[in-house]
Design an enzyme around this catalytic site. Structure first.
Site, PDB file in Angstrom:
ATOM      1  N   LYS A  60       5.543   1.027 -13.605  1.00 29.68           N
ATOM      2  CA  LYS A  60       4.520   0.040 -13.266  1.00 29.68           C
ATOM      3  C   LYS A  60       3.641  -0.148 -14.501  1.00 29.68           C
ATOM      4  O   LYS A  60       3.409   0.809 -15.265  1.00 29.68           O
ATOM      5  CB  LYS A  60       3.701   0.583 -12.079  1.00 29.68           C
ATOM      6  CG  LYS A  60       2.677  -0.382 -11.502  1.00 29.68           C
ATOM      7  CD  LYS A  60       2.062   0.196 -10.222  1.00 29.68           C
ATOM      8  CE  LYS A  60       1.012  -0.717  -9.608  1.00 29.68           C
ATOM      9  NZ  LYS A  60       0.503  -0.208  -8.320  1.00 29.68           N
ATOM     10  N   SER A 135       0.659  -3.247  -4.391  1.00 27.33           N
ATOM     11  CA  SER A 135       0.562  -3.777  -5.727  1.00 27.33           C
ATOM     12  C   SER A 135       1.733  -3.417  -6.641  1.00 27.33           C
ATOM     13  O   SER A 135       1.874  -4.028  -7.699  1.00 27.33           O
ATOM     14  CB  SER A 135      -0.737  -3.292  -6.374  1.00 27.33           C
ATOM     15  OG  SER A 135      -0.751  -1.889  -6.484  1.00 27.33           O
ATOM     16  N   SER A 159       0.203   0.841  -1.753  1.00 26.48           N
ATOM     17  CA  SER A 159       0.839   0.001  -2.775  1.00 26.48           C
ATOM     18  C   SER A 159       2.248   0.380  -3.175  1.00 26.48           C
ATOM     19  O   SER A 159       2.897  -0.359  -3.904  1.00 26.48           O
ATOM     20  CB  SER A 159      -0.024  -0.031  -4.029  1.00 26.48           C
ATOM     21  OG  SER A 159      -0.952  -1.068  -3.918  1.00 26.48           O
TER      22      SER A 159
HETATM   23  N1  GLN Z   1      -3.429  -3.409  -0.542  1.00 29.90           N
HETATM   24  C1  GLN Z   1      -4.425  -2.443  -0.866  1.00 29.90           C
HETATM   25  C2  GLN Z   1      -5.512  -3.118  -1.683  1.00 29.90           C
HETATM   26  O1  GLN Z   1      -5.608  -4.276  -1.608  1.00 29.90           O
HETATM   27  C3  GLN Z   1      -3.790  -1.281  -1.552  1.00 29.90           C
HETATM   28  C4  GLN Z   1      -3.717  -1.340  -3.026  1.00 29.90           C
HETATM   29  C5  GLN Z   1      -3.120  -0.086  -3.624  1.00 29.90           C
HETATM   30  O2  GLN Z   1      -2.640   0.801  -2.953  1.00 29.90           O
HETATM   31  N2  GLN Z   1      -3.201   0.000  -4.947  1.00 29.90           N
HETATM   32  O3  GLN Z   1      -6.287  -2.534  -2.382  1.00 29.90           O
END
Ligand code: GLN
Length: 470
Positions: A60, A135, A159
């Site tokens: 990532k 993400s 994420s």
């Molecule tokens: N969807 C969650 C957010 O909007 C999780 C993001 C994550 O785990 N980095 O922050």
């Protein structure tokens, strides 16, 4: 798959070059990488042996890589080239892994769509009209499309586990402290975890073997010994106690998902597991997302105060230092990030800290206390990872503030509140697209998590699922 690849030493170079070429070709269709890395140089200096010998992988783009652009999906870091490697990069390289891509992600890992990356959305390999989720969407897409057998992600709310569901692969968020975070661009430090995607439970075991372990440069890193995950893998469900997440099950509105999940629970029972339903207080369930947002946004605001065009990030023009910072931050971040910084700053105002930030921390504790009650009796808490398959790219139809949505689509954050290991594995298909099931276990009990995951993999037969990208 990783094991066979690592043993097949003679074909290492060809394999990595092929993976790279596949990544280049698929990039046009999936837009799942921010930087593609020609592996020729790495192949010259490949160490002998290793769990990942000659295995192509992706990271990532919030993982620092020495000399290689690392943007965290944000315009403000679009010129950032780190001078050091993250600990996991060092570890993976020692095991012989070959990095072929820095994968797309939601800006600064905030978001669950992968639509907010400054290089545009990554597309779902099963249906390119759909999201990968985020993400860690780019990493998920690269594994699901068969480019690499393993890709690193990060998980602060879900994420890794949500995109794993949308892309039909295994997504692992191990226990807080299990994998070093040294050199990972942070989001919210008390919730951030490093994890990864694979296409099988065996590969998930090998990956954690390679990634886990104490790192003195990460003060949250655990001293606990790393078990032999693969050696301990055993799908016998006799004596296993499984708790269905009752609140989530009840809030499901998709009949196909409900039925699929019920069938899976029945199959686990037939294999000897004791399966019960466990309910959390509904009040706490509803508080989950607001609690997450407060803690995450406050911590993010503080973590990212150095992205100002002076200390880090693309510098915009301005007549004073303050103006440079304001212009750099205004231009450098997308609207979602700016919104979250406003919420975070508000929560951190001195007069608001007790009633917002600290209160959220207390609610977090209450939620974890309930989880502890559950895991005091059961080996794992289980629920579908989402109500539906991946949404269409332009889908805005869902009422994101309904109670049902709040619960079904955000319950996995409990794994971040607690730090306990949590993993999504494929459960089934709807309209040709995959959907996953999520399980959360006791702290440092990844062994049980993999064992139950293995039983699920055997029941569904969904192992090494690879999307044919059209
Ligand atoms: N969807 C969650 C957010 O909007 C999780 C993001 C994550 O785990 N980095 O922050």
């Amino acid at each position: 798959m990783i094991q066979e690849m690592a043993k097949d030493v003679v074909n290492a170079k060809e394999r990595c070059m092929d993976a790279y070429e596949k990544a280049v070709t698929l990039q046009e269709k999936l837009n799942d990488a921010i930087t593609l890395i020609d592996p020729s140089e790495q192949l010259e200096t490949l160490p002998e042996g290793g769990l990942f010998h000659g295995v192509p992988i992706a990271l990532k783009d919030n993982v620092n890589t020495k000399g290689i652009l690392t943007t965290a999906g944000s315009r403000i870091l679009s010129n950032y080239v780190p001078v050091y490697d993250a600990e996991i990069v060092t570890k993976l390289k020692k095991e012989g892994a070959v990095i072929i891509a820095k994968a797309s992600m939601d800006e600064l890992a905030m978001g669950g769509t992968n639509l907010t990356c400054f290089t545009g959305p990554s597309l779902n390999p099963w249906d390119t009209n759909r999201m990968t989720g985020g993400s860690s969407g780019g990493s998920a897409a690269m594994v699901a499309s068969g480019v690499v057998p393993m890709a690193i992600g990060s998980d602060t709310g879900d994420s890794i586990r949500k995109p794993a569901s949308f892309c039909g692969i295994v997504g692992v968020k191990p226990t807080y402290g299990r994998i070093s975070r040294y050199g990972i661009i942070p989001y919210a430090s008390s919730l951030d975890h490093v994890g990864y995607f694979t296409r099988s439970i065996e590969d998930a075991c090998i990956s954690l073997q390679a990634l886990a372990g104490r790192d003195d440069r990460d003060m949250t890193s655990s001293f606990k010994e790393v078990p032999d995950y693969l050696g301990l893998l055993n799908s016998d469900m006799n004596g296993k106690k499984i708790a269905i997440f009752g609140n989530v099950q009840d809030a499901l509105t998709n009949p196909e998902t409900k039925e699929m999940f019920a069938k899976l629970m029945h199959a686990l029972e037939e294999r000897g597991a004791k399966v019960d339903v466990f309910y959390f207080s509904e009040e706490l369930m509803k508080a989950m997302l607001p609690t997450y947002y407060l803690i995450a946004n406050c911590e993010a605001t503080s973590n990212h105060s150095n992205l100002d065009g002076i200390r880090f990030g693309v510098r915009e023009k301005g007549d004073s230092m303050e103006e440079i910072m304001i212009n750099s931050r205004t231009k450098g971040f997308g609207p979602l990030i700016r919104k979250r910084f406003v919420i975070g700053s508000y929560g951190l105002f001195e007069e608001n800290q007790d009633k917002l930030f600290r209160k959220a921390q207390k609610v977090r504790r209450l939620i974890v206390n309930e989880l502890n009650k559950c895991l005091g009796e059961y080996d794992c808490l289980i629920a579908p990872a989402s109500n539906d398959i991946a949404p269409l790219l332009n889908d805005t139809s869902r009422d994101q503030l309904s109670d049902g949505y709040l619960i079904v689509e955000n319950h996995m954050v409990i794994g971040n509140f607690s730090g306990y290991p949590s993993m999504t594995v494929p459960m089934g298909f709807e309209e040709g697209c995959p959907i996953g099931v999520n399980l959360t276990c006791k702290a440092f009990d990844e062994v049980t998590m993999f064992n139950i995951g293995k039983a699920i993999e055997e029941i569904t037969g969904y192992k090494d699922l690879t999307a044919e990208v059209k």
